[in-house]
Design a protein around this motif. Sequence first.
Motif, PDB file in Angstrom:
ATOM      1  N   TYR A  52       4.978 -10.629  11.714  1.00  0.00           N
ATOM      2  CA  TYR A  52       3.561 -10.746  11.334  1.00  0.00           C
ATOM      3  C   TYR A  52       3.493 -11.748  10.013  1.00  0.00           C
ATOM      4  CZ  TYR A  52       3.340  -6.286  14.234  1.00  0.00           C
ATOM      5  OH  TYR A  52       3.256  -5.457  15.285  1.00  0.00           O
ATOM      6  N   ASP A  53       2.177 -12.319  10.137  1.00  0.00           N
ATOM      7  CA  ASP A  53       1.814 -13.198   8.957  1.00  0.00           C
ATOM      8  C   ASP A  53       1.098 -12.315   8.077  1.00  0.00           C
ATOM      9  OD1 ASP A  53      -0.630 -12.694  10.499  1.00  0.00           O
ATOM     10  OD2 ASP A  53      -0.797 -14.719  10.487  1.00  0.00           O
ATOM     11  N   ARG A  54       0.737 -11.055   8.447  1.00  0.00           N
ATOM     12  CA  ARG A  54      -0.041 -10.134   7.227  1.00  0.00           C
ATOM     13  C   ARG A  54       0.620  -8.770   7.135  1.00  0.00           C
ATOM     14  NH1 ARG A  54      -5.382  -9.279   9.122  1.00  0.00           N
ATOM     15  NH2 ARG A  54      -5.846  -8.667   7.226  1.00  0.00           N
ATOM     16  N   TYR A  55       0.587  -8.260   5.951  1.00  0.00           N
ATOM     17  CA  TYR A  55       1.271  -7.058   5.570  1.00  0.00           C
ATOM     18  C   TYR A  55       0.246  -5.940   6.351  1.00  0.00           C
ATOM     19  CZ  TYR A  55       2.371  -3.037   2.702  1.00  0.00           C
ATOM     20  OH  TYR A  55       3.297  -1.622   2.165  1.00  0.00           O
ATOM     21  N   GLU A  56      -0.778  -6.102   6.368  1.00  0.00           N
ATOM     22  CA  GLU A  56      -2.186  -5.012   7.181  1.00  0.00           C
ATOM     23  C   GLU A  56      -1.620  -4.959   8.430  1.00  0.00           C
ATOM     24  OE1 GLU A  56      -3.593  -6.395   3.467  1.00  0.00           O
ATOM     25  OE2 GLU A  56      -2.739  -7.973   5.216  1.00  0.00           O
ATOM     26  N   LYS A  57      -1.025  -5.835   9.173  1.00  0.00           N
ATOM     27  CA  LYS A  57      -0.659  -5.788  10.742  1.00  0.00           C
ATOM     28  C   LYS A  57       0.476  -4.909  10.596  1.00  0.00           C
ATOM     29  CE  LYS A  57      -2.664 -10.291  11.926  1.00  0.00           C
ATOM     30  NZ  LYS A  57      -2.208 -11.565  12.615  1.00  0.00           N
ATOM     31  N   VAL A  58       1.472  -4.898   9.862  1.00  0.00           N
ATOM     32  CA  VAL A  58       2.464  -4.021   9.829  1.00  0.00           C
ATOM     33  C   VAL A  58       2.160  -2.647   9.442  1.00  0.00           C
ATOM     34  CG1 VAL A  58       4.574  -3.215   8.215  1.00  0.00           C
ATOM     35  CG2 VAL A  58       4.366  -5.644   8.931  1.00  0.00           C
ATOM     36  N   LEU A  59       1.129  -2.373   8.615  1.00  0.00           N
ATOM     37  CA  LEU A  59       0.855  -1.098   8.277  1.00  0.00           C
ATOM     38  C   LEU A  59      -0.177  -0.482   9.450  1.00  0.00           C
ATOM     39  CD1 LEU A  59      -0.400  -1.204   4.728  1.00  0.00           C
ATOM     40  CD2 LEU A  59       1.728  -0.773   5.449  1.00  0.00           C
ATOM     41  N   ALA A  60      -0.702  -1.263  10.468  1.00  0.00           N
ATOM     42  CA  ALA A  60      -1.456  -0.728  11.620  1.00  0.00           C
ATOM     43  C   ALA A  60      -0.720  -0.584  12.670  1.00  0.00           C
ATOM     44  CB  ALA A  60      -2.489  -1.782  11.956  1.00  0.00           C
ATOM     45  N   ASP A  61       0.749  -0.803  12.708  1.00  0.00           N
ATOM     46  CA  ASP A  61       1.625  -0.794  13.902  1.00  0.00           C
ATOM     47  C   ASP A  61       2.149   0.708  14.017  1.00  0.00           C
ATOM     48  OD1 ASP A  61       3.453  -1.037  16.058  1.00  0.00           O
ATOM     49  OD2 ASP A  61       4.164  -2.841  15.318  1.00  0.00           O
ATOM     50  N   PRO A  62       1.521   1.514  14.917  1.00  0.00           N
ATOM     51  CA  PRO A  62       2.314   2.795  15.062  1.00  0.00           C
ATOM     52  C   PRO A  62       3.766   2.990  15.263  1.00  0.00           C
ATOM     53  CG  PRO A  62       1.111   2.333  16.907  1.00  0.00           C
ATOM     54  CD  PRO A  62       0.921   1.270  16.175  1.00  0.00           C
ATOM     55  N   ALA A  63       4.455   1.925  15.701  1.00  0.00           N
ATOM     56  CA  ALA A  63       5.704   1.828  16.126  1.00  0.00           C
ATOM     57  C   ALA A  63       6.731   1.972  14.740  1.00  0.00           C
ATOM     58  CB  ALA A  63       5.913   0.819  17.378  1.00  0.00           C
ATOM     59  N   ILE A  64       6.221   1.384  13.835  1.00  0.00           N
ATOM     60  CA  ILE A  64       7.000   1.344  12.637  1.00  0.00           C
ATOM     61  C   ILE A  64       6.610   2.718  11.779  1.00  0.00           C
ATOM     62  CG2 ILE A  64       6.957   0.027  10.158  1.00  0.00           C
ATOM     63  CD1 ILE A  64       5.779  -2.170  11.969  1.00  0.00           C
ATOM     64  N   ASP A  65       7.686   3.129  11.228  1.00  0.00           N
ATOM     65  CA  ASP A  65       7.917   4.425  10.422  1.00  0.00           C
ATOM     66  C   ASP A  65       7.908   4.130   8.941  1.00  0.00           C
ATOM     67  OD1 ASP A  65       8.543   5.852  12.983  1.00  0.00           O
ATOM     68  OD2 ASP A  65      10.371   5.303  12.713  1.00  0.00           O
ATOM     69  N   GLY A  87       0.585   6.306   5.912  1.00  0.00           N
ATOM     70  CA  GLY A  87       1.621   7.143   6.429  1.00  0.00           C
ATOM     71  C   GLY A  87       3.077   6.501   6.687  1.00  0.00           C
ATOM     72  N   LYS A  88       3.265   5.281   6.082  1.00  0.00           N
ATOM     73  CA  LYS A  88       4.477   4.825   6.144  1.00  0.00           C
ATOM     74  C   LYS A  88       5.593   5.392   5.065  1.00  0.00           C
ATOM     75  CE  LYS A  88       2.809   2.235   9.518  1.00  0.00           C
ATOM     76  NZ  LYS A  88       3.092   2.659  10.821  1.00  0.00           N
ATOM     77  N   HIS A  89       6.742   5.681   5.186  1.00  0.00           N
ATOM     78  CA  HIS A  89       7.841   5.780   4.273  1.00  0.00           C
ATOM     79  C   HIS A  89       8.170   4.341   3.446  1.00  0.00           C
ATOM     80  CE1 HIS A  89       8.377   9.636   5.742  1.00  0.00           C
ATOM     81  NE2 HIS A  89       8.552   9.189   6.772  1.00  0.00           N
ATOM     82  N   VAL A  90       8.354   4.292   2.266  1.00  0.00           N
ATOM     83  CA  VAL A  90       8.541   3.103   1.454  1.00  0.00           C
ATOM     84  C   VAL A  90       9.552   3.167   0.711  1.00  0.00           C
ATOM     85  CG1 VAL A  90       7.329   1.328  -0.085  1.00  0.00           C
ATOM     86  CG2 VAL A  90       6.083   3.395   1.067  1.00  0.00           C
ATOM     87  N   PHE A  91      10.371   1.703   1.039  1.00  0.00           N
ATOM     88  CA  PHE A  91      11.497   1.479   0.068  1.00  0.00           C
ATOM     89  C   PHE A  91      11.182   0.226  -0.383  1.00  0.00           C
ATOM     90  CE2 PHE A  91      15.277  -1.032  -1.042  1.00  0.00           C
ATOM     91  CZ  PHE A  91      16.301  -0.402  -1.325  1.00  0.00           C
ATOM     92  N   VAL A  92      11.047   0.263  -1.914  1.00  0.00           N
ATOM     93  CA  VAL A  92      10.734  -1.255  -2.641  1.00  0.00           C
ATOM     94  C   VAL A  92      11.829  -1.613  -3.391  1.00  0.00           C
ATOM     95  CG1 VAL A  92       9.506   0.434  -4.557  1.00  0.00           C
ATOM     96  CG2 VAL A  92       9.000  -2.142  -3.994  1.00  0.00           C
ATOM     97  N   GLU A  93      11.790  -2.873  -3.576  1.00  0.00           N
ATOM     98  CA  GLU A  93      12.901  -3.573  -4.337  1.00  0.00           C
ATOM     99  C   GLU A  93      12.672  -3.465  -6.059  1.00  0.00           C
ATOM    100  OE1 GLU A  93      15.959  -4.621  -4.833  1.00  0.00           O
ATOM    101  OE2 GLU A  93      16.037  -4.200  -2.659  1.00  0.00           O
ATOM    102  N   LYS A  94      13.291  -3.386  -6.779  1.00  0.00           N
ATOM    103  CA  LYS A  94      13.338  -3.515  -8.058  1.00  0.00           C
ATOM    104  C   LYS A  94      12.634  -4.877  -8.758  1.00  0.00           C
ATOM    105  CE  LYS A  94      16.690  -6.301  -8.514  1.00  0.00           C
ATOM    106  NZ  LYS A  94      16.482  -7.657  -9.086  1.00  0.00           N
TER     107      LYS A  94
END
Length: 337
Positions: A52-65, A87-94
């Motif tokens: 995807y070219d935008r973060y918002e598209k990732v957040l809108a995808d129901p197939a992504i946990d 509603g997505k779990h998040v792992f964020v780099e330091k």
Amino acid sequence: MIRAAIVGLGRWGQNLVASVQGKSDAIRFVAGATRTPEKALSFAEAHRFPLYDRYEKVLADPAIDAVVLATPHSLHAGQVIAAAKAGKHVFVEKPFALALRDAEAAVRACAENKVTLAIGYNWRFQPALQEIKRMLRDDGRLGKLLHVEGNFCGPSVYRFEREHWRQSREEGPAGGMTGRGVHLVDAMICLSGRIESVVAQSSRAVRDFGLDDTTSMLFRFQSGSTGYLGTVIATAETWRLQAFGANGWAEVGDVEHLATWRLKVCTLSRENLQLHRRPQVTTFPETSTERAELEHFAQAAMARRALATAGGDELHGVAVLEAILESARDGARVRIA
């Protein structure tokens, strides 16, 4: 299995994907997002996920946990909050965030939306660091912790030109402290507990633009122990962490930090204090700390178990970073919020 999206596909984002893709039963990357998809297209194709070219598209995808964020530092807190609301779990780099209030808002958003938040401190999954912690906290082989010190250095300021985000003083305040030093701070917190106060100094001497290249800190811990940390990012690659106890010391360090560490331990002889013992060297089975941290996150997410929480080490680490920046600016000892 957690279906994750990698957000940010620079060198480190690609390294995170490669550590688990096709190797893990806990997490699999099913999508990626980057502002420059053409640069990552061949990598995404090789690992069999769309871009995807935008973060918002990732957040809108129901197939992504879940999302894994390997993005510029200043974006972390806002991206965590947006993921939590989706509603997505998040792992964020330091580093988790550059300001304590932002980190607190991100933790609060994840708690309110009942999603798991994890921070990318992969050093905690090094067997050698875990062994030092046992020697200090469990069996007392090293005795009472008196002092911990280290450095994390390298040629970072030479790697990026003026326009790169990693040369932005807003993205990297206090130079190598932000990208490198936070690893040592987290490891020190893991071994020594909470930091009470810090004195810091930071300067730029090599290039006429970009980050400070030399930053050093003195710590006082709530336990009464002390610490020192240096980050020089205009020199050759090196790192070291050494813990001094009343019965001896333990040390890790080398040039490469992503490999499985060796551990050196030296204890004193109370029967013969003139005896200079040679350190014992312990090696450990090869492990991927990136895979370990991502699987730990995935397992917690599947169980809906919290990792980074209010009052936890993750927030304390941001408070320490904030105090370092204040001390480097003002020249005074700063107590940790």
